[in-house]
Scaffold this active site. Structure first.
Site, PDB file in Angstrom:
ATOM      1  N   LYS A   1      -2.869  -7.465  -0.261  1.00 26.15           N
ATOM      2  CA  LYS A   1      -2.793  -7.953   1.108  1.00 26.15           C
ATOM      3  C   LYS A   1      -2.610  -6.844   2.128  1.00 26.15           C
ATOM      4  O   LYS A   1      -2.959  -7.010   3.293  1.00 26.15           O
ATOM      5  CB  LYS A   1      -1.629  -8.952   1.249  1.00 26.15           C
ATOM      6  CG  LYS A   1      -1.700 -10.139   0.315  1.00 26.15           C
ATOM      7  CD  LYS A   1      -2.933 -10.993   0.552  1.00 26.15           C
ATOM      8  CE  LYS A   1      -2.878 -11.723   1.866  1.00 26.15           C
ATOM      9  NZ  LYS A   1      -4.011 -12.666   2.036  1.00 26.15           N
ATOM     10  N   ALA A   2      -2.046  -5.708   1.707  1.00 35.20           N
ATOM     11  CA  ALA A   2      -1.801  -4.619   2.668  1.00 35.20           C
ATOM     12  C   ALA A   2      -1.616  -3.310   1.914  1.00 35.20           C
ATOM     13  O   ALA A   2      -1.198  -3.299   0.760  1.00 35.20           O
ATOM     14  CB  ALA A   2      -0.570  -4.916   3.518  1.00 35.20           C
ATOM     15  N   ARG A   3      -1.945  -2.225   2.582  1.00 38.01           N
ATOM     16  CA  ARG A   3      -1.696  -0.885   2.065  1.00 38.01           C
ATOM     17  C   ARG A   3      -0.890  -0.121   3.106  1.00 38.01           C
ATOM     18  O   ARG A   3      -1.141  -0.236   4.301  1.00 38.01           O
ATOM     19  CB  ARG A   3      -2.999  -0.134   1.776  1.00 38.01           C
ATOM     20  CG  ARG A   3      -3.832  -0.759   0.678  1.00 38.01           C
ATOM     21  CD  ARG A   3      -5.086   0.064   0.413  1.00 38.01           C
ATOM     22  NE  ARG A   3      -5.961  -0.568  -0.547  1.00 38.01           N
ATOM     23  CZ  ARG A   3      -5.866  -0.415  -1.856  1.00 38.01           C
ATOM     24  NH1 ARG A   3      -4.925   0.371  -2.349  1.00 38.01           N
ATOM     25  NH2 ARG A   3      -6.698  -1.026  -2.691  1.00 38.01           N
TER      26      ARG A   3
ATOM     27  N   ARG B   1       2.222   3.376   3.724  1.00 37.08           N
ATOM     28  CA  ARG B   1       2.579   4.754   3.419  1.00 37.08           C
ATOM     29  C   ARG B   1       3.131   4.888   2.003  1.00 37.08           C
ATOM     30  O   ARG B   1       2.932   5.889   1.329  1.00 37.08           O
ATOM     31  CB  ARG B   1       3.618   5.221   4.449  1.00 37.08           C
ATOM     32  CG  ARG B   1       4.137   6.631   4.225  1.00 37.08           C
ATOM     33  CD  ARG B   1       5.035   7.067   5.370  1.00 37.08           C
ATOM     34  NE  ARG B   1       6.119   6.124   5.602  1.00 37.08           N
ATOM     35  CZ  ARG B   1       6.280   5.446   6.735  1.00 37.08           C
ATOM     36  NH1 ARG B   1       5.424   5.595   7.714  1.00 37.08           N
ATOM     37  NH2 ARG B   1       7.287   4.611   6.885  1.00 37.08           N
ATOM     38  N   PHE B   2       3.829   3.859   1.523  1.00 37.42           N
ATOM     39  CA  PHE B   2       4.504   3.965   0.238  1.00 37.42           C
ATOM     40  C   PHE B   2       3.848   3.132  -0.867  1.00 37.42           C
ATOM     41  O   PHE B   2       4.449   2.905  -1.900  1.00 37.42           O
ATOM     42  CB  PHE B   2       5.971   3.543   0.380  1.00 37.42           C
ATOM     43  CG  PHE B   2       6.752   4.464   1.272  1.00 37.42           C
ATOM     44  CD1 PHE B   2       6.852   5.810   0.978  1.00 37.42           C
ATOM     45  CD2 PHE B   2       7.372   3.994   2.406  1.00 37.42           C
ATOM     46  CE1 PHE B   2       7.567   6.674   1.802  1.00 37.42           C
ATOM     47  CE2 PHE B   2       8.096   4.846   3.230  1.00 37.42           C
ATOM     48  CZ  PHE B   2       8.183   6.188   2.924  1.00 37.42           C
ATOM     49  N   GLY B   3       2.640   2.664  -0.686  1.00 38.73           N
ATOM     50  CA  GLY B   3       1.985   1.906  -1.748  1.00 38.73           C
ATOM     51  C   GLY B   3       1.251   0.707  -1.180  1.00 38.73           C
ATOM     52  O   GLY B   3       0.844   0.694  -0.017  1.00 38.73           O
ATOM     53  N   CYS B   4       1.087  -0.326  -2.013  1.00 37.01           N
ATOM     54  CA  CYS B   4       0.343  -1.499  -1.593  1.00 37.01           C
ATOM     55  C   CYS B   4       1.167  -2.752  -1.854  1.00 37.01           C
ATOM     56  O   CYS B   4       2.085  -2.764  -2.671  1.00 37.01           O
ATOM     57  CB  CYS B   4      -0.999  -1.583  -2.309  1.00 37.01           C
ATOM     58  SG  CYS B   4      -0.861  -1.571  -4.107  1.00 37.01           S
ATOM     59  N   VAL B   5       0.819  -3.823  -1.122  1.00 37.00           N
ATOM     60  CA  VAL B   5       1.506  -5.105  -1.249  1.00 37.00           C
ATOM     61  C   VAL B   5       0.515  -6.119  -1.805  1.00 37.00           C
ATOM     62  O   VAL B   5      -0.572  -6.304  -1.256  1.00 37.00           O
ATOM     63  CB  VAL B   5       2.057  -5.589   0.097  1.00 37.00           C
ATOM     64  CG1 VAL B   5       2.718  -6.954  -0.055  1.00 37.00           C
ATOM     65  CG2 VAL B   5       3.048  -4.581   0.668  1.00 37.00           C
TER      66      VAL B   5
ATOM     67  N   ASP C   1      12.198   2.268  11.189  1.00 32.91           N
ATOM     68  CA  ASP C   1      10.735   2.186  11.228  1.00 32.91           C
ATOM     69  C   ASP C   1      10.340   0.830  11.803  1.00 32.91           C
ATOM     70  O   ASP C   1       9.456   0.149  11.282  1.00 32.91           O
ATOM     71  CB  ASP C   1      10.141   2.379   9.834  1.00 32.91           C
ATOM     72  CG  ASP C   1       8.632   2.655   9.880  1.00 32.91           C
ATOM     73  OD1 ASP C   1       8.133   3.028  10.960  1.00 32.91           O
ATOM     74  OD2 ASP C   1       7.965   2.483   8.840  1.00 32.91           O
TER      75      ASP C   1
END
EC number: 2.7.11.30
Length: 508
Positions: free
Chosen positions: A192-194, A196-200, A317
């Site tokens: 569903k998303a990418r 800075r720290f990986g993907c969801v 953030d």
């Protein structure tokens, strides 16, 4: 282990059809141990439907408590090649926390068994002594060479790691993962998303959708930080993302670090604003719940619902990409990989300066002039909140005027990919902020909200509003515009007339 079929009344949930229909159907025994929570029948029959060319299966999951079979769930299962052509529901994994099996065929999950795979060995006749001698002498050089290679590999793996090397160690003393993760299986469905720290990933945990954020091993520190924030006492709040579990998958450099949380189908506030306009009431609901979530995150709660002390936490953030939306547009704060806790008598941990997303950095962050105190970090979050509030106002239909395409803060001034130097010039030296449109200030509610935004992104950090104050302001503004008067708004309303639009010529 004997098969088990639960008692109870069957649900009248049959579906007419045959195996020759264009859409395959399957009927499975249904059971849910949590039926009281879900307010459904505990057991019965579930009718499954699938798309053309998709295969449907039945499944069962249970625990073995010292010989006592505790059924967890039964029902329909998605197209899974592990279930193909299995007529019986047989779990083959040895001694898991929760057993799981799947099969094909109507009601094939009525009975289930556990049968660990057993390796079989065929006895071979022993070779003669002369043949053994020949084999031994011929294999000695190979064995010696293999031992040397293994020794060299062992020495290489156990050498002292250089500076910056990431060591993989199990963290002693950490709480065990949530038992919910043991309720197998967890299926990853789609990215569903990418970030800075990986993907969801969107994933399925039994019959519920969850989000799985997967970090590579190089970002173990961020995973560890977010996990610690989620497991801080008092982090269960309606406007903070719900944490389910944290897991380590794989080993060594192949390791993946998983965070499992609630899934929200509408996605982030950024994505929603790109494709949707918001009404006045929707704007008030999003902004008020967003401010409520940040106010709670910033709050120091001595005793929180029996969980212990909840310290003040700075997000560090904060941006529209890290605000998720429920189906009713309630805001949910997420992504705590850079967050910092401020516990009395303890150092706050890693609080180095320029972290977060460059576009949302406060002036003091951009120029490296941070006062490393709790309130300073909370005020940095408030600057970013002012920018997010501007994003929402820019997509609101309440004012009598055009609504422009969605833009990120400062995108109109310095584009989509500003450098640190660009932002220092605009934000720090020229003190420019995103522009308020003329017609916004003609709407009584948006005009008052613009005053609040200006007080959030004030250049002087100590002059910025707190998140709790923003929540109260928005509630008062909404009541005043919708017909409820409030004496608290007098100072805001009178200051609206003094709002100066940023000079058009100062844009870059």
């Amino acid at each position: 282990m004997e098969g088990y079929s639960p008692p109870g009344n069957k649900r009248n949930h049959w579906h007419a059809g045959s195996g020759h229909d264009e859409v395959e159907t399957r009927e499975c025994i249904y059971y849910n141990a949590n039926w009281e929570l879900e307010k459904t029948n505990q057991s019965g029959v579930e009718s499954c439907e699938g798309e053309k060319d998709k295969r449907l299966h039945c499944y069962a999951s249970w625990r073995n408590n010292s010989g006592f079979i505790e059924l967890v769930k039964k029902g329909c299962w998605l197209d899974d090649f592990n279930c193909y052509d299995r007529q019986e529901c047989i779990a083959k994994e040895e001694n898991p926390q929760v057993f799981f099996c799947c099969c094909e065929g109507n009601y094939c999950n009525k009975k289930f068994t556990h049968l660990p795979e057993v390796e079989t060995f065929d006895p071979k006749p022993q070779p003669s002594a002369s043949v053994l001698n020949i084999l031994i002498y011929s294999l000695l050089p190979i064995v010696g060479l293999s031992m040397a290679i293994l020794l060299a590999f062992w020495m290489y793996r156990h050498r002292k790691p250089p500076y910056g090397h990431v060591e993989i160690n199990e963290d002693p003393g950490l709480p065990p993962p949530s038992p919910l993760v043991g309720l197998k299986p967890l299926q990853l469905l789609e990215i569903k998303a990418r970030g800075r720290f990986g993907c969801v990933w969107k994933a399925r945990l039994l019959n519920e959708y969850v989000a799985v954020k997967i970090f590579p091993v190089q970002d173990k520190q961020s995973w560890q930080c977010e996990k610690e924030i989620f497991t801080t006492p008092g982090m269960k709040h309606e406007n903070l993302l719900e944490f389910i579990a944290a897991e380590k998958r794989g080993s060594n450099l192949e390791m993946e670090l998983w965070l499992i949380t609630a899934f929200h189908d509408k996605g982030s506030l950024t994505d929603y604003l790109k494709g949707n306009l918001v009404s006045w009431n929707e704007l008030c609901h999003i902004t008020e719940t967003m401010a409520r979530g940040l106010a709670y995150l910033h709050e120091d709660v001595p005793r929180c619902k029996g969980e212990g002390h909840k310290p003040a936490i700075a997000h560090r953030d904060f941006k529209s990409k890290n605000v998720l939306l429920r189906n009713d547009l309630t805001a949910i704060l997420a992504d705590f990989g850079l967050a910092v806790r401020f516990e009395p008598g303890k150092p706050p941990g890693d609080t180095h300066g320029q972290v977060g997303t460059r576009r949302y950095m406060a002036p003091e962050v951009l120029e490296g002039a941070i006062n490393f105190q709790r309130d300073s970090f909370l005020r940095i979050d408030m600057y970013a909140m002012g920018l997010v509030l501007w994003e929402i106002v820019s997509r609101c239909t309440a004012a009598d005027g055009p609504v422009d395409e969605y833009l990120l803060p400062f995108e109109e001034e310095i584009g989509q990919h500003p450098s640190l130097e660009d932002l220092q010039e605009v934000v720090v030296h020229k003190k420019i902020r995103p522009v308020f449109k003329d017609h916004w200030l003609k709407h009584p509610g948006l005009a008052q909200l613009c005053v609040t935004i200006e007080e959030c992104w004030d250049h002087d950090a100590e002059a910025r509003l707190s998140a709790g104050c923003v929540e109260e302001r928005i509630s008062q503004i909404r009541k005043s515009v919708n017909g409820t008067t409030s004496d608290c708004l007098v100072s805001i309303v009178t200051s609206v007339t003094n709002v100066d639009l940023p000079p058009k010529e100062s844009s870059i």
